[in-house]
Design a protein around this motif. Structure first.
Motif, PDB file in Angstrom:
ATOM      1  N   HIS A 121       0.801  -1.224   0.000  1.00  0.00           N
ATOM      2  CA  HIS A 121       0.000   0.000   0.000  1.00  0.00           C
ATOM      3  C   HIS A 121       0.832   1.271   0.000  1.00  0.00           C
ATOM      4  O   HIS A 121       0.287   2.363  -0.221  1.00  0.00           O
ATOM      5  CB  HIS A 121      -0.960  -0.010   1.193  1.00  0.00           C
ATOM      6  N   SER A 122       2.140   1.161   0.221  1.00  0.00           N
ATOM      7  CA  SER A 122       2.955   2.372   0.176  1.00  0.00           C
ATOM      8  C   SER A 122       2.902   3.033  -1.194  1.00  0.00           C
ATOM      9  O   SER A 122       3.099   4.250  -1.318  1.00  0.00           O
ATOM     10  CB  SER A 122       4.406   2.072   0.568  1.00  0.00           C
ATOM     11  N   LEU A 123       2.595   2.269  -2.243  1.00  0.00           N
ATOM     12  CA  LEU A 123       2.525   2.839  -3.586  1.00  0.00           C
ATOM     13  C   LEU A 123       1.441   3.908  -3.707  1.00  0.00           C
ATOM     14  O   LEU A 123       1.480   4.745  -4.623  1.00  0.00           O
ATOM     15  CB  LEU A 123       2.297   1.744  -4.629  1.00  0.00           C
ATOM     16  N   ALA A 124       0.460   3.898  -2.778  1.00  0.00           N
ATOM     17  CA  ALA A 124      -0.627   4.886  -2.844  1.00  0.00           C
ATOM     18  C   ALA A 124      -0.111   6.305  -2.685  1.00  0.00           C
ATOM     19  O   ALA A 124      -0.734   7.252  -3.184  1.00  0.00           O
ATOM     20  CB  ALA A 124      -1.676   4.588  -1.776  1.00  0.00           C
ATOM     21  N   ALA A 125       1.016   6.480  -2.005  1.00  0.00           N
ATOM     22  CA  ALA A 125       1.595   7.820  -1.900  1.00  0.00           C
ATOM     23  C   ALA A 125       1.923   8.358  -3.291  1.00  0.00           C
ATOM     24  O   ALA A 125       1.840   9.569  -3.539  1.00  0.00           O
ATOM     25  CB  ALA A 125       2.844   7.791  -1.033  1.00  0.00           C
ATOM     26  N   GLY A 126       2.256   7.463  -4.212  1.00  0.00           N
ATOM     27  CA  GLY A 126       2.534   7.873  -5.580  1.00  0.00           C
ATOM     28  C   GLY A 126       1.291   8.010  -6.428  1.00  0.00           C
ATOM     29  O   GLY A 126       1.094   9.019  -7.106  1.00  0.00           O
ATOM     30  N   SER A 127       0.427   7.002  -6.395  1.00  0.00           N
ATOM     31  CA  SER A 127      -0.756   7.033  -7.262  1.00  0.00           C
ATOM     32  C   SER A 127      -1.665   8.203  -6.910  1.00  0.00           C
ATOM     33  O   SER A 127      -2.114   8.944  -7.800  1.00  0.00           O
ATOM     34  CB  SER A 127      -1.513   5.706  -7.169  1.00  0.00           C
ATOM     35  N   GLY A 143     -10.901  13.868  -3.701  1.00  0.00           N
ATOM     36  CA  GLY A 143     -11.149  13.134  -2.474  1.00  0.00           C
ATOM     37  C   GLY A 143     -10.514  11.756  -2.552  1.00  0.00           C
ATOM     38  O   GLY A 143     -10.084  11.312  -3.628  1.00  0.00           O
ATOM     39  N   VAL A 144     -10.459  11.085  -1.414  1.00  0.00           N
ATOM     40  CA  VAL A 144      -9.910   9.725  -1.367  1.00  0.00           C
ATOM     41  C   VAL A 144     -10.827   8.839  -0.535  1.00  0.00           C
ATOM     42  O   VAL A 144     -11.209   9.202   0.585  1.00  0.00           O
ATOM     43  CB  VAL A 144      -8.483   9.703  -0.772  1.00  0.00           C
ATOM     44  N   ILE A 145     -11.187   7.687  -1.080  1.00  0.00           N
ATOM     45  CA  ILE A 145     -11.895   6.641  -0.358  1.00  0.00           C
ATOM     46  C   ILE A 145     -10.879   5.563  -0.029  1.00  0.00           C
ATOM     47  O   ILE A 145     -10.414   4.839  -0.903  1.00  0.00           O
ATOM     48  CB  ILE A 145     -13.041   6.051  -1.204  1.00  0.00           C
ATOM     49  N   TRP A 146     -10.503   5.472   1.246  1.00  0.00           N
ATOM     50  CA  TRP A 146      -9.437   4.562   1.692  1.00  0.00           C
ATOM     51  C   TRP A 146     -10.113   3.346   2.340  1.00  0.00           C
ATOM     52  O   TRP A 146     -10.609   3.418   3.451  1.00  0.00           O
ATOM     53  CB  TRP A 146      -8.544   5.280   2.700  1.00  0.00           C
ATOM     54  N   ILE A 147     -10.147   2.233   1.609  1.00  0.00           N
ATOM     55  CA  ILE A 147     -10.865   1.038   2.050  1.00  0.00           C
ATOM     56  C   ILE A 147      -9.836   0.014   2.509  1.00  0.00           C
ATOM     57  O   ILE A 147      -9.116  -0.575   1.707  1.00  0.00           O
ATOM     58  CB  ILE A 147     -11.745   0.480   0.915  1.00  0.00           C
ATOM     59  N   ASP A 148      -9.781  -0.223   3.834  1.00  0.00           N
ATOM     60  CA  ASP A 148      -8.611  -0.908   4.389  1.00  0.00           C
ATOM     61  C   ASP A 148      -8.931  -1.366   5.808  1.00  0.00           C
ATOM     62  O   ASP A 148      -9.709  -0.721   6.512  1.00  0.00           O
ATOM     63  CB  ASP A 148      -7.447   0.088   4.407  1.00  0.00           C
ATOM     64  N   GLY A 166       2.546   1.204   6.090  1.00  0.00           N
ATOM     65  CA  GLY A 166       1.672   1.751   7.121  1.00  0.00           C
ATOM     66  C   GLY A 166       1.712   3.270   7.194  1.00  0.00           C
ATOM     67  O   GLY A 166       1.173   3.858   8.136  1.00  0.00           O
ATOM     68  N   MET A 167       2.314   3.933   6.181  1.00  0.00           N
ATOM     69  CA  MET A 167       2.513   5.379   6.226  1.00  0.00           C
ATOM     70  C   MET A 167       1.940   6.184   5.062  1.00  0.00           C
ATOM     71  O   MET A 167       1.985   7.426   5.114  1.00  0.00           O
ATOM     72  CB  MET A 167       4.014   5.687   6.303  1.00  0.00           C
ATOM     73  N   PRO A 168       1.400   5.588   4.011  1.00  0.00           N
ATOM     74  CA  PRO A 168       1.034   6.411   2.847  1.00  0.00           C
ATOM     75  C   PRO A 168      -0.045   7.449   3.106  1.00  0.00           C
ATOM     76  O   PRO A 168       0.021   8.555   2.568  1.00  0.00           O
ATOM     77  CB  PRO A 168       0.572   5.375   1.807  1.00  0.00           C
ATOM     78  N   LEU A 169      -1.038   7.132   3.927  1.00  0.00           N
ATOM     79  CA  LEU A 169      -2.076   8.131   4.193  1.00  0.00           C
ATOM     80  C   LEU A 169      -1.504   9.299   4.988  1.00  0.00           C
ATOM     81  O   LEU A 169      -1.883  10.452   4.763  1.00  0.00           O
ATOM     82  CB  LEU A 169      -3.263   7.499   4.919  1.00  0.00           C
ATOM     83  N   ALA A 170      -0.585   9.008   5.894  1.00  0.00           N
ATOM     84  CA  ALA A 170       0.093  10.084   6.623  1.00  0.00           C
ATOM     85  C   ALA A 170       0.830  11.001   5.653  1.00  0.00           C
ATOM     86  O   ALA A 170       0.786  12.229   5.778  1.00  0.00           O
ATOM     87  CB  ALA A 170       1.066   9.495   7.648  1.00  0.00           C
ATOM     88  N   ALA A 171       1.488  10.408   4.675  1.00  0.00           N
ATOM     89  CA  ALA A 171       2.219  11.206   3.692  1.00  0.00           C
ATOM     90  C   ALA A 171       1.264  12.076   2.879  1.00  0.00           C
ATOM     91  O   ALA A 171       1.522  13.273   2.658  1.00  0.00           O
ATOM     92  CB  ALA A 171       3.010  10.287   2.765  1.00  0.00           C
ATOM     93  N   LEU A 172       0.158  11.515   2.453  1.00  0.00           N
ATOM     94  CA  LEU A 172      -0.778  12.259   1.611  1.00  0.00           C
ATOM     95  C   LEU A 172      -1.442  13.400   2.363  1.00  0.00           C
ATOM     96  O   LEU A 172      -1.793  14.430   1.774  1.00  0.00           O
ATOM     97  CB  LEU A 172      -1.836  11.302   1.059  1.00  0.00           C
TER      98      LEU A 172
END
Length: 326
Positions: A121-127, A143-148, A166-172
């Protein structure tokens, strides 16, 4: 391109649950075989597993025009330095996310919908950064729908494992780590009021504090789904993600689903969504018609059973892109 949905060939104008057909889209599949963000290896084979499960043909059967953009280049963990134990392989993951973001921007510039296959899931910081950058250039937000099962809002300072997935949402949301947060030279990429978590059930104390610090309030746990039902939760979520935005990105971690139905995931947690709940959520996304892009992550063929989880991931992608029972 205005960013008002012109990457969709037919703009839908219907309410939730309407039987009207979903829009026909041009879709570009992008694989990101990244597994440096997790402790358990194997999710780098997720993109291949979903392709083997017939992703392209099954989306084309719905009427979409699908092209495969291949895989984003990812370094092999065994050839790389681990880096800081508080954010392992952060440099390499950030470089992969930069390449992913650029590929997503290019897809949107070409008028197609990016469908990103992970990988961890770390790739989400890029996508997500790529989608946000494309619409920022047009002075619009997403917006972002984070289903997890997890909130993925740890930072290197709060993470108990140092696993960057465990960090991509924090980054975004601009909390860090800086290397991921500042892709394209700015932060945050998304606003807390347009960020929605669905299906979370494994959040540690530090993540609770980070959610408060970031200002995210649209959080729907599995208890919320149990008590309110998936339809109510999804309708509230989509309204929040859509308010004042061009639309939303759907980030689907397969560990959201109960391990009984999705055994081949990086970090399984009991008590997740059922098979039908998962499909209903994606069907409601399709009915809404405001999805700008999507990713499916954390499929791990090493621990899967006869590619069951990858096959379910493809089924859910089809539901999100308009497949209906009738």
């Amino acid at each position: 391109m205005s960013g008002s949905g012109e990457n969709i060939l037919k703009t839908p104008t219907f309410a939730y649950g309407s039987p009207q057909a979903a829009p026909v889209r041009k879709i570009r599949v992008l694989g990101v075989p990244l597994d440096m963000g997790a402790s358990r290896r194997g999710v780098d084979m997720g993109p291949s597993a979903m392709r083997v499960a017939g992703l392209e043909a099954r989306l084309e059967a719905l009427g979409h025009q699908v092209t495969d953009g291949g895989n984003i280049r990812v370094e092999i963990a065994e050839t790389q330095a681990l880096g800081s134990k508080s954010a392992r392989y952060l440099k390499q993951i950030a470089e992969t996310c930069e390449r992913t973001a650029e590929a997503v921007v290019k897809a949107l510039e070409d008028g197609v919908t990016p469908l990103v296959l992970g990988g961890d899931h770390s790739l989400a910081a890029g996508s997500v950064s790529g989608v946000a950058e494309f619409y920022r250039r047009q002075k619009q937000k997403i917006g972002v729908i984070w289903i997890d099962a997890h909130s993925d809002i740890n930072t290197p300072e709060s993470s108990p494992s140092g696993n960057v997935h465990g960090m991509p949402l924090a980054a975004l949301l601009g909390l860090g780590p800086e290397r991921l947060a500042n892709l394209f030279g700015y932060s945050p990429k998304i606003a807390p009021q347009n960020t929605v978590l669905i299906g979370v059930r494994d959040i540690d104390a530090a993540e609770r504090e980070n959610l408060l610090r970031a200002g995210v309030t649209e959080i729907y746990t599995m208890r919320d789904i149990d008590e309110r039902g998936m339809r109510v939760v999804m309708e509230k979520a989509l309204r929040a993600a859509s308010k004042g935005t061009a639309g939303y990105h759907v980030s689907l971690d397969m560990d959201w689903i109960d391990p009984e139905d999705a055994p081949g995931v990086g970090t399984p947690v009991r008590g997740g969504a059922t098979y039908r709940e998962a499909h209903l959520a994606m069907e409601i996304v399709a009915d809404d018609g405001k999805m700008l892009s999507m990713e499916i992550v954390e499929v791990n063929p090493v621990i899967d059973e006869h590619n069951r989880t990858a096959d379910l991931a493809v089924e859910l992608a089809c539901s999100a892109f308009g497949k209906k029972i009738l």
